[in-house]
Design a protein around this motif. Structure first.
Motif, PDB file in Angstrom:
ATOM      1  N   ASP A 175      -1.812   5.247   8.844  1.00  0.00           N
ATOM      2  CA  ASP A 175      -2.227   5.684   7.507  1.00  0.00           C
ATOM      3  C   ASP A 175      -2.413   4.493   6.567  1.00  0.00           C
ATOM      4  OD1 ASP A 175      -2.240   8.335   8.250  1.00  0.00           O
ATOM      5  OD2 ASP A 175      -0.237   8.763   7.460  1.00  0.00           O
ATOM      6  N   LEU A 176      -1.521   3.513   6.654  1.00  0.00           N
ATOM      7  CA  LEU A 176      -1.627   2.349   5.776  1.00  0.00           C
ATOM      8  C   LEU A 176      -2.821   1.477   6.159  1.00  0.00           C
ATOM      9  CD1 LEU A 176       2.142   1.427   5.357  1.00  0.00           C
ATOM     10  CD2 LEU A 176       0.629   2.459   3.654  1.00  0.00           C
ATOM     11  N   ARG A 205      -5.602   2.644   7.421  1.00  0.00           N
ATOM     12  CA  ARG A 205      -6.751   3.377   6.865  1.00  0.00           C
ATOM     13  C   ARG A 205      -6.827   3.207   5.352  1.00  0.00           C
ATOM     14  NH1 ARG A 205      -4.487   7.510  10.096  1.00  0.00           N
ATOM     15  NH2 ARG A 205      -5.515   7.656  12.135  1.00  0.00           N
ATOM     16  N   LYS A 206      -5.680   3.254   4.717  1.00  0.00           N
ATOM     17  CA  LYS A 206      -5.630   3.136   3.257  1.00  0.00           C
ATOM     18  C   LYS A 206      -6.148   1.776   2.804  1.00  0.00           C
ATOM     19  CE  LYS A 206      -2.462   4.390  -0.498  1.00  0.00           C
ATOM     20  NZ  LYS A 206      -1.064   4.790  -0.816  1.00  0.00           N
ATOM     21  N   SER A 207      -5.876   0.746   3.589  1.00  0.00           N
ATOM     22  CA  SER A 207      -6.345  -0.596   3.228  1.00  0.00           C
ATOM     23  C   SER A 207      -7.868  -0.653   3.207  1.00  0.00           C
ATOM     24  CB  SER A 207      -5.791  -1.631   4.215  1.00  0.00           C
ATOM     25  OG  SER A 207      -6.451  -1.575   5.472  1.00  0.00           O
ATOM     26  N   GLY A 225      -9.817   1.977   2.775  1.00  0.00           N
ATOM     27  CA  GLY A 225     -10.240   2.815   1.658  1.00  0.00           C
ATOM     28  C   GLY A 225     -10.242   2.058   0.344  1.00  0.00           C
ATOM     29  N   GLU A 237      -0.601  -0.809  -4.646  1.00  0.00           N
ATOM     30  CA  GLU A 237      -2.039  -0.736  -4.404  1.00  0.00           C
ATOM     31  C   GLU A 237      -2.817  -1.324  -5.581  1.00  0.00           C
ATOM     32  OE1 GLU A 237      -5.340   2.575  -2.912  1.00  0.00           O
ATOM     33  OE2 GLU A 237      -3.257   3.157  -3.280  1.00  0.00           O
ATOM     34  N   LEU A 256       0.810  -1.220   0.000  1.00  0.00           N
ATOM     35  CA  LEU A 256       0.000   0.000   0.000  1.00  0.00           C
ATOM     36  C   LEU A 256       0.842   1.268   0.000  1.00  0.00           C
ATOM     37  CD1 LEU A 256      -2.619  -1.185   2.623  1.00  0.00           C
ATOM     38  CD2 LEU A 256      -3.128  -0.654   0.226  1.00  0.00           C
TER      39      LEU A 256
END
Length: 312
Positions: free
Chosen positions: A96-97, A99-101, A103, A49, A43
């Motif tokens: 952050d990663l 959360r990004k996962s 998202g 990603e 990510l």
């Protein structure tokens, strides 16, 4: 925002699929490098990603084609503080990663969910240490404190639930449930077993499930079994009440022990058709099993077989 947190659809009768062995697929079939088996590391780049999104899409297409539900499990089994430190990430970067996962999965759901294929987003947690080696020195409170940060990130995201996979001690599983309860997010606990059907710490599945339930006021919404072959854990499943708490299976493709898998340099994909038939046999005995996916060595072929064999 979450869609199903207050009414998880897999708690009904519809069959829900999961993906297969993410890390083994990415490493052995896609040729990617995953330091410390950490898929979340992908990510950190746009290219990574995109590779993760490409990994999920065959399972999305299968679920839509077969009109099954789908649980989208985040690629964050290793995304906890100790592993982040090994990979050179700060805690803020780790948040952050995580959360990004979620998202990424949210975008997949928005694009592909249908009325016949509800898609549940699950924030995945893994053991603090090696999934095959129990961390006997970590108590319940330490486990709760260690996992609380990742659970809190998922609770503040669009995740509908969290799932702790490859749990190998009662204490760590209990700590994670307490962390999820503090964050008001549903939690699933998935235990792994050795070839004798017992957890790596030596206790039985019955003892583990009953102990976690007793310590958390029946906290998990259900339990699962993962990272073991059906030959290993099926004999441990009985007609006793605790078995009704097991709703999901993520079996390995291989009959090898954890020690043998650790030493393996090649992928053992087993027999997808045979694995699907074994899932169907389990469903004949335990009709409440309705969350089905794979673990190490499994890929879309195995999940297609499982979906086909469990069509009725």
């Amino acid at each position: 925002m979450s869609v199903y947190r207050n009414a998880l659809p897999q708690l009904g009768d519809q069959l829900f699929l999961l993906d297969g062995g993410m890390e083994t697929t990415l490493i052995y079939l896609d040729g990617l490098e995953l330091p410390h088996f950490a898929a979340f590391d992908l990510l950190s780049t746009r290219e990574g990603e995109e590779k993760l999104e490409a990994y999920y899409l065959p399972f999305v297409e299968l679920a839509r084609r077969s009109r099954r539900g789908l649980i989208l499990e985040s690629p964050t089994w290793r995304a906890s503080p100790d592993w982040a430190e090994k990979l050179g990430y700060s805690l803020d970067e780790l948040d952050d990663l995580n959360r990004k996962s979620i998202g990424l999965l949210e975008r997949i759901r928005e694009r592909y969910q249908t009325a016949g294929t509800p898609m549940v987003i699950s924030g995945c947690l893994g053991p603090r240490g090696d999934g095959y080696v129990p961390n006997q020195g970590m108590g319940v409170n330490e486990a709760r404190d260690y996992h609380q940060r990742q659970v809190d990130v998922f609770a503040g995201s669009a995740a509908d639930m969290v799932a702790a996979l490859t749990m190998n001690t009662i204490e760590e599983a209990t700590g994670i449930v307490l962390a999820a309860q503090a964050a008001s997010i549903p939690v699933v606990i998935s235990f792994t077993t050795e070839t004798d059907g017992r957890l790596p710490c030596g206790v039985s599945l019955a003892e583990a499930i009953e102990a976690v339930d007793a310590a958390t006021d029946t906290g998990p919404i259900y339990y699962m079994i993962n990272c073991a072959h059906p030959d290993h854990f099926t004999p441990a499943l009985t007609e006793e009440p605790w078995t009704r708490r097991v709703r999901g299976i993520r079996a390995n493709a291989s009959r090898k022990s954890h020690e043998e898998l650790d030493r393996s340099t090649e992928l053992d994909a087993g027999d997808p058709s045979e694995l699907g038939a074994q899932y169907a046999q389990l469903r004949e005995r335990f009709s409440h099993l309705n969350v089905l996916g794979g673990c190490c060595g499994t890929d879309i072929r195995h999940i297609e077989s499982i979906a086909g064999h469990c069509a009725h």
